[in-house]
Structure formats: C-alpha cells, structure tokens
Design an enzyme around this catalytic site. Structure first.
Site, PDB file in Angstrom:
ATOM      1  N   SER A   1      17.806  45.446 -14.775  1.00 25.47           N
ATOM      2  CA  SER A   1      18.970  45.857 -13.978  1.00 25.47           C
ATOM      3  C   SER A   1      19.711  47.047 -14.585  1.00 25.47           C
ATOM      4  CB  SER A   1      19.937  44.682 -13.806  1.00 25.47           C
ATOM      5  OG  SER A   1      20.507  44.313 -15.038  1.00 25.47           O
TER       6      SER A   1
ATOM      7  N   LYS B   1      26.203  44.663 -17.787  1.00 27.59           N
ATOM      8  CA  LYS B   1      26.210  45.628 -16.682  1.00 27.59           C
ATOM      9  C   LYS B   1      27.164  46.763 -17.036  1.00 27.59           C
ATOM     10  CE  LYS B   1      23.926  42.595 -14.075  1.00 27.59           C
ATOM     11  NZ  LYS B   1      22.484  42.738 -13.789  1.00 27.59           N
TER      12      LYS B   1
END
Length: 549
Positions: free
Chosen positions: A159, A255
C-alpha cells in the site's frame, strides 16, 4: 491525571500484596517489616540482600517490564531462603504472592547461608545464575527499548510502494508525536496482540491474547511537542480492529497522513486535493495507479518484475489473449509497458463517478471486467455512494468541533462517538441518544486524521475505515533496518518472486524525510549495540567492585 491515578492504584495493590506475603522475610533479613510494603524500596532491599544490581529496582513497577522484573526478584528472594528447586521456582512464577506467603508464614523460614568453599556443582550453579542474569538483562534492555523508545514493524503489503516496500522492516520513533503510555501494563513483551494464530478455521477473537485485558490504564500522551502534519508517514493502530479492544494492541498500520484535523479532503477522478488545492508530491513519493492491459499474447511477468521491482498483477487468459490488472504503475512505468509489442491497450482505471465502491472480476467469455459489489470493503461513510477515485468533499473532525447529528450524518460520526470517544450511542425510532440522552449535536473530543497509502489503488486506508483518532497514533518511521524481497506472499499478484533477496541499498536509510536521496543511519545501529554491550560491561565492573569491597 486519570492515567496516573489508575497507575497509582495498580502500584498500591501490588505493594500491599508484596508486603502481606513477605513482611516476615524482611524482618528475618534485618529490616523493618513495613519496608516490604514500600514500592520500589522493597525490591531494592531484595536485590541488595541477594547480591544483584540494585538499580534494577527502578524497573519493578513499570508497565509491561514491571511484571517480568518482579518475577525475577521473587525468584531471587525465594532462592535466598533456600527455595530453589524446579517446583518451588515454578510456584514462585505462577502463584507468586500465594507461594511467597506460604514461605513467609511458615514456622521458621531461614536465609540460605553461603559457604566459604563451594563444590563443583555449586560452582556450576553459580555460573548458571550468572548466565541467566545476563540473559535477563538482555531481555530487559530490549524490552525497555521496544516499549519506551522505538519499536520494529514489518511491511507485509504494497500500500505504500514505492516509498516503503514489501519486506521493509522499520524502526518507529514512539516520541515523534509525544509518547503514548502503555494501556495494558501486564503483557508479554515483543508481542502485539496475540500469542499465536489459531488459523483460518478459528475465530481470531478466540486467539490467546498477549496481554491481560482486565488490567487496563486510560489513554495518556506525554511531551506532545508536535502533531502529525500533512505528508508525514505515520504508524498507527488500525481503528476498526474488532479483535482487540485495547487501543495499543490493535494491528499496526503505516500510511501517509494526507489530511489533518480541520482539513477538507476530496478525490476527483483519482486526483487528491486538500482544502481545494492539489496535494503536494514529495521527492520520495512515487504516485501509482491501477492499469488494465489487454494483450494478444502472454507477458513475461518475471522479467517485468526484475526490471521494475514491485509489480502486483492479476493475469487472466481470455478467448482473444490475456487481461492484466496492474495495481501499482507509475506514469513512467506505464509508458514503458505500453510500448511492449504484446500490448493492445493499456488504460488507467478510474472508477465511474457516483458509483459506489465495487470490485472487478474477469468474465473470460466476454474478454472484459464485470462489476461486482464488494461488501468486504465498504467505502466510508457507507451512505454517501462514493468510491476510491470520487470521494468527498469530507471535513476531518477537529477537537472542539460541534457537529450536527441526524440520520444523514450519523454514519460519519457513529464510530467516533461510540468507539473512539467511548459513549453509549443508540439510534432508535428515528432519534439519536448519547449516554441515554437525546442528542442533535455532538462536540468532538480529540483530533482526527486521514491516512492513505501512496499506492492509492491497492491500499486499504481511511477511505475504507474512516478517520484515525489521535489516541491510535504510535509514531513515525525513522529508518529501514532490514529489507528482504520475496519475504511476504502477495495475494494481490499472480506472480510471486522466487527466493528471498536482501535489498542492501535500503538498509539503515531514513524513511520519513520526503527527500529522494535518503540519509544513512548505520551509526544508529552501532550506537545501540555500543550502549547495550557498554552498559552491560560497566554494570559487571560495578558489581565486581562491590564484591571486592
């Protein structure tokens, strides 16, 4: 204050148990029996009388470390009174205050006298104790670093490609945004949430926990000199982890923070804007997109992988050739792949506007992808009908915001009210109740953030699980200490690289600078090793000096 009050109660209970189970032993050792009830000082006396480093007493009541050190100190004390058989040690470990009380209240407990001359077996036993002490010191030192300074994390998914790569292992600075105190003080070191995974057939909620759920402390963050800002790479605990109720035991995620409290976030055709302005792209941030390739013949995926590195792809054979779903191509990579002779068409995939989040599956008979509603990855909030590429505008809640509550806005705020800010929320007969009182407004009690992966089309991020509370934030990555290609299986890709290869060029490089050329942190590794072995050596010299005196 709630944290320290709860912690003080915890210390008081342990100290009372220690005192009630050992006061007579303290008296026999020549001390006032009341000293057995005094936190820290009671264990200082135990270490002094048993000939161990007295400074260890500082660790006796610390979260997570404390229970380990107490167990070691209890073993020292029982051995001092001649209780050193395997069964006696086992009882000391599993029933500490009960077994110590049985010794304490026995008729005539006596201190084990030391002989001037030791037998060979006694010499071996003493060497064994010294070895065990060294191992204990190593475990405690690593635990202190792990809990209070920095913690290692691995990257199992793509990701954050290609900023953070699958197989990267990071050291995370727990003081970046203030240190979050442990909320479950009785836990097994180095384990995040569970001791072991019972497998796919079992319920994850039934997996044995690595912590004691019943002993809990409230949220507290110390020395918060700054908060996450836009473009920071942040490690946080997954907000909607349903397995663990303890915030600091939920699964760790990493993230990029794309929006902070008070910002307005929006995706339009896959392009992100914050407060109406296009996002800032940093030097080390390679934007990637999902592409669908139609080919007349099969591509050499292993060769492409060797050329471009991370390349998650699904390959499906059709009547007229092949379809390839590339989940993360940069503009440059897409341009080069488009020029391959097998490529008929390579098209960036953009979700249709006003279409709820869907998944694509290949219909081989029609040589095309067909839409299928994906109920496992609902877009947040569930009532907006947004998707990954057309998302928002959405305002990120800020501490002190007063928000309107109705049936339209409730999906946006229900997790905040009930799970993150711990109120009893009810929605019945068209009315909303908070802690039993009807409510049409709610005041936000902490800041929230939007965390989204750099590999936007292959990222389970805030577009799915929603706002990240400030209390879930762990810290920020400092550097990559190890990077191994092929270590983790990639379920998003048909191709899996053969073997495992260390990426030497990524090791001990900074990870959160935004710069294209990363700073090397080899010196940090040398410093940590120096501190460990240096401190151990100094303590041994100090102990030898005490023995000579």
């Amino acid at each position: 204050m709630d944290y320290f009050l709860t912690y003080s109660v915890y210390v008081l209970i342990i100290s009372v148990l220690m005192g009630l189970s050992t006061w007579k032993l303290f008296k026999i050792m020549g001390y006032n029996p009341l000293f057995a009830f005094v936190p820290f000082y009671n264990y200082y006396i135990v270490l002094k009388e048993t000939g161990h480093s007295k400074w260890w007493a500082i660790l006796s009541y610390l979260p997570i470390i404390g229970p380990i050190m107490m167990t070691v100190f209890h073993l020292f004390l029982m051995s001092h009174f001649g209780k050193s058989s395997f069964v006696q040690k086992l009882l000391t470990i599993i029933l500490p205050f009960i077994y110590m009380a049985s010794v304490n209240y026995s008729k005539d407990p006596e201190v084990q006298k030391e002989e001037l001359y030791l037998t060979n077996e006694e010499h071996l036993e003493k060497k064994k104790d010294t070895f065990v002490g060294s191992i204990t010191f190593a475990v405690v030192f690593a635990t202190v670093i792990h809990i209070f300074v920095t913690q290692p994390f691995g990257i199992p998914t793509g990701s954050m490609e290609r900023t953070l790569m699958v197989g990267d292992f990071l050291f995370v600075n727990k003081w970046s945004y203030g240190y979050r105190m442990p909320m479950r003080p009785v836990a097994i070191p180095f384990l995040q949430g569970t001791i072991m995974d019972t497998g796919e057939k079992g319920n994850p909620k039934d997996d044995p926990k690595s912590y004691v759920e019943g002993v809990k402390l409230p949220y507290l963050r110390l020395l918060q000199l700054k908060k996450p800002k836009k473009n920071d790479i942040v490690v946080f605990n997954y907000p909607q982890d349903s397995v663990h109720t303890a915030i600091d035991r939920k699964d760790p995620y990493v993230k990029r923070c794309v929006a902070v409290a008070g910002d307005v976030l929006e995706f339009r055709a896959g392009k992100l804007s914050i407060n109406g302005k296009p996002e800032q792209i940093l030097g080390d941030q390679q934007m990637q997109h999902k592409y669908i390739a139609t080919t007349g013949s099969q591509l050499d995926i292993p060769a492409l992988y060797r050329t471009y590195g991370f390349l998650p792809v699904q390959e499906v054979q059709t009547q007229n050739g092949f379809l390839y779903d590339f989940q993360g191509l940069t503009d440059k990579t897409a341009k080069e792949i488009r020029e391959l002779p097998q490529i008929i068409e390579l098209k960036e995939h953009i979700w249709e506007k006003d279409t709820p989040g869907v998944s694509y599956k290949v219909n081989a008979a029609r040589d095309a992808y067909t839409k299928n509603i994906d109920t496992t990855q609902s877009i947040f909030p569930i009532n907006k009908g947004w998707n990954q590429d057309w998302y928002g505008p959405l305002r990120i809640p800020k501490k002190g915001d007063v928000v309107t509550l109705n049936q339209e806005t409730l999906p946006e705020y229900q997790w905040i009210i009930s799970e993150y800010e711990h109120h009893h929320l009810e929605n019945k007969n068209g009315k909303i109740f908070i802690d039993g009182k009807e409510a049409t407004q709610y005041t936000i009690q902490q800041d929230y953030y939007m965390m989204i992966g750099d590999n936007r089309d292959a990222s389970l991020d805030a577009r799915f699980f929603g706002f990240v509370p400030e209390e879930n934030i762990v810290g920020s990555p400092m550097f990559t200490w190890l990077s191994v290609e092929g270590l983790f299986a990639d379920n998003s890709s048909t191709y899996q690289p053969a073997g495992k290869t260390i990426r030497w060029d990524r090791m001990f490089k900074a990870t959160n600078t935004g710069e294209l050329h990363k700073t090397s942190y080899w010196w940090v590794a040398v410093l940590i090793l120096g501190l460990f072995f240096g401190w151990d050596y100094i303590m041994k010299l100090f102990k030898k000096k005490e023995e000579d005196i």
